[in-house]
Structure formats: structure tokens, C-alpha cells
Motif scaffolding. Structure first.
Motif, PDB file in Angstrom:
ATOM      1  N   ALA A  46      17.812  38.890  27.841  1.00 24.00           N
ATOM      2  CA  ALA A  46      17.738  38.742  25.745  1.00 24.00           C
ATOM      3  C   ALA A  46      17.236  39.750  25.802  1.00 24.00           C
ATOM      4  O   ALA A  46      17.535  40.769  24.651  1.00 24.00           O
ATOM      5  CB  ALA A  46      16.749  37.866  25.359  1.00 24.00           C
ATOM      6  N   ARG A  47      16.002  40.762  26.448  1.00 29.63           N
ATOM      7  CA  ARG A  47      15.830  42.108  26.429  1.00 29.63           C
ATOM      8  C   ARG A  47      16.560  42.986  26.050  1.00 29.63           C
ATOM      9  O   ARG A  47      16.623  43.989  25.777  1.00 29.63           O
ATOM     10  CB  ARG A  47      14.992  42.799  27.135  1.00 29.63           C
ATOM     11  CG  ARG A  47      13.227  41.927  26.517  1.00 29.63           C
ATOM     12  CD  ARG A  47      12.124  42.124  27.808  1.00 29.63           C
ATOM     13  NE  ARG A  47      12.435  42.409  28.927  1.00 29.63           N
ATOM     14  CZ  ARG A  47      11.888  41.307  29.778  1.00 29.63           C
ATOM     15  NH1 ARG A  47      11.282  40.688  29.398  1.00 29.63           N
ATOM     16  NH2 ARG A  47      12.209  41.441  30.995  1.00 29.63           N
ATOM     17  N   LYS A  48      17.769  42.803  27.134  1.00 31.19           N
ATOM     18  CA  LYS A  48      18.523  43.949  27.564  1.00 31.19           C
ATOM     19  C   LYS A  48      20.406  43.662  26.279  1.00 31.19           C
ATOM     20  O   LYS A  48      20.407  44.433  25.906  1.00 31.19           O
ATOM     21  CB  LYS A  48      19.050  43.707  28.472  1.00 31.19           C
ATOM     22  CG  LYS A  48      18.366  44.525  29.426  1.00 31.19           C
ATOM     23  CD  LYS A  48      19.106  44.862  31.101  1.00 31.19           C
ATOM     24  CE  LYS A  48      17.801  45.631  31.799  1.00 31.19           C
ATOM     25  NZ  LYS A  48      18.263  46.236  31.685  1.00 31.19           N
ATOM     26  N   GLY A  49      20.071  42.482  25.395  1.00 31.05           N
ATOM     27  CA  GLY A  49      20.794  42.151  24.307  1.00 31.05           C
ATOM     28  C   GLY A  49      22.834  41.730  24.697  1.00 31.05           C
ATOM     29  O   GLY A  49      23.662  42.104  25.185  1.00 31.05           O
ATOM     30  N   ILE A  50      22.103  41.080  26.822  1.00 29.36           N
ATOM     31  CA  ILE A  50      23.833  40.806  27.173  1.00 29.36           C
ATOM     32  C   ILE A  50      22.861  39.385  27.432  1.00 29.36           C
ATOM     33  O   ILE A  50      22.287  38.842  27.728  1.00 29.36           O
ATOM     34  CB  ILE A  50      23.447  41.648  28.414  1.00 29.36           C
ATOM     35  CG1 ILE A  50      22.204  41.650  29.743  1.00 29.36           C
ATOM     36  CG2 ILE A  50      24.068  42.937  28.249  1.00 29.36           C
ATOM     37  CD1 ILE A  50      22.246  42.099  30.685  1.00 29.36           C
ATOM     38  N   GLY A  51      24.212  38.599  27.931  1.00 33.32           N
ATOM     39  CA  GLY A  51      24.349  37.581  28.801  1.00 33.32           C
ATOM     40  C   GLY A  51      23.909  37.368  29.949  1.00 33.32           C
ATOM     41  O   GLY A  51      23.925  38.805  30.930  1.00 33.32           O
ATOM     42  N   ARG A  52      23.024  36.280  30.837  1.00 33.15           N
ATOM     43  CA  ARG A  52      22.773  36.106  32.161  1.00 33.15           C
ATOM     44  C   ARG A  52      23.233  36.764  32.388  1.00 33.15           C
ATOM     45  O   ARG A  52      23.004  37.847  34.108  1.00 33.15           O
ATOM     46  CB  ARG A  52      21.821  34.820  32.831  1.00 33.15           C
ATOM     47  CG  ARG A  52      20.813  34.347  31.849  1.00 33.15           C
ATOM     48  CD  ARG A  52      21.001  32.779  32.130  1.00 33.15           C
ATOM     49  NE  ARG A  52      21.494  32.580  33.147  1.00 33.15           N
ATOM     50  CZ  ARG A  52      21.053  31.532  33.752  1.00 33.15           C
ATOM     51  NH1 ARG A  52      20.141  30.443  33.978  1.00 33.15           N
ATOM     52  NH2 ARG A  52      21.340  31.399  35.248  1.00 33.15           N
ATOM     53  N   SER A  53      24.692  36.453  33.184  1.00 31.14           N
ATOM     54  CA  SER A  53      25.541  36.616  33.417  1.00 31.14           C
ATOM     55  C   SER A  53      26.594  38.366  34.706  1.00 31.14           C
ATOM     56  O   SER A  53      26.876  38.815  34.902  1.00 31.14           O
ATOM     57  CB  SER A  53      27.159  36.224  33.695  1.00 31.14           C
ATOM     58  OG  SER A  53      27.708  36.366  32.156  1.00 31.14           O
ATOM     59  N   GLU A  54      25.509  38.992  33.153  1.00 30.78           N
ATOM     60  CA  GLU A  54      26.303  39.868  32.671  1.00 30.78           C
ATOM     61  C   GLU A  54      24.775  40.961  33.576  1.00 30.78           C
ATOM     62  O   GLU A  54      25.055  42.301  33.869  1.00 30.78           O
ATOM     63  CB  GLU A  54      25.949  41.165  31.572  1.00 30.78           C
ATOM     64  CG  GLU A  54      27.523  40.098  30.734  1.00 30.78           C
ATOM     65  CD  GLU A  54      27.334  40.396  29.292  1.00 30.78           C
ATOM     66  OE1 GLU A  54      28.255  41.767  28.908  1.00 30.78           O
ATOM     67  OE2 GLU A  54      26.878  39.596  28.403  1.00 30.78           O
ATOM     68  N   ILE A  55      23.899  40.634  34.317  1.00 29.24           N
ATOM     69  CA  ILE A  55      22.459  41.403  34.290  1.00 29.24           C
ATOM     70  C   ILE A  55      22.754  42.300  35.502  1.00 29.24           C
ATOM     71  O   ILE A  55      22.608  43.398  35.877  1.00 29.24           O
ATOM     72  CB  ILE A  55      21.171  40.451  35.023  1.00 29.24           C
ATOM     73  CG1 ILE A  55      21.003  40.226  33.449  1.00 29.24           C
ATOM     74  CG2 ILE A  55      20.210  41.636  35.483  1.00 29.24           C
ATOM     75  CD1 ILE A  55      19.837  39.638  33.528  1.00 29.24           C
TER      76      ILE A  55
END
Length: 62
Positions: A46-55
Motif C-alpha cells: 500500500a505504501r508503494k502503491g502496488i499490489g502484494r504480488s508486485e513487491i
């Protein structure tokens, strides 16, 4: 992560070292391991503005 990229790219595996189910299992293992070490994966994403799978996208080729 980079070692997993090498397995996936190995020509001996026909360019697909992992099937979709195995990829999903690996990703879930990574999420669980991060959680066990105190990383809130949902909050990080959420902090990065991405989905979990995108980490892992910066390091993952598969």
C-alpha cells in the motif's frame, strides 16, 4: 530471487522452470516468510502503491 530466475531460465526446463501453481506457491512462501520476520506485506504494498504480488517485480523474471 535471482537464483530462482536462473532456474526458470534454464534451457533444460524448456524455458519454464516453474509452472503457474509452483510460482503461486513460491510467492505465498515469500509473503509468509516476510510476515514471520515482521514485515506487513499488505502495508508495504500500500505504501508503494502496488499490489502484494508486485513487491518482487524488481528482482523477479518469472
Amino acid at each position: 530471487m535471482l537464483a530462482l530466475n536462473a532456474v526458470d531460465a534454464d534451457p533444460g526446463h524448456g524455458g519454464a522452470g516453474f509452472c503457474t501453481e509452483e510460482r503461486e506457491q513460491l510467492c505465498e512462501y515469500i509473503v509468509l516468510t516476510l510476515g514471520e520476520h515482521g514485515v506487513d506485506v499488505a502495508a508495504l504494498a500500500a505504501r508503494k502503491g502496488i499490489g502484494r504480488s508486485e513487491i518482487t517485480d524488481d528482482w523477479r523474471d518469472w
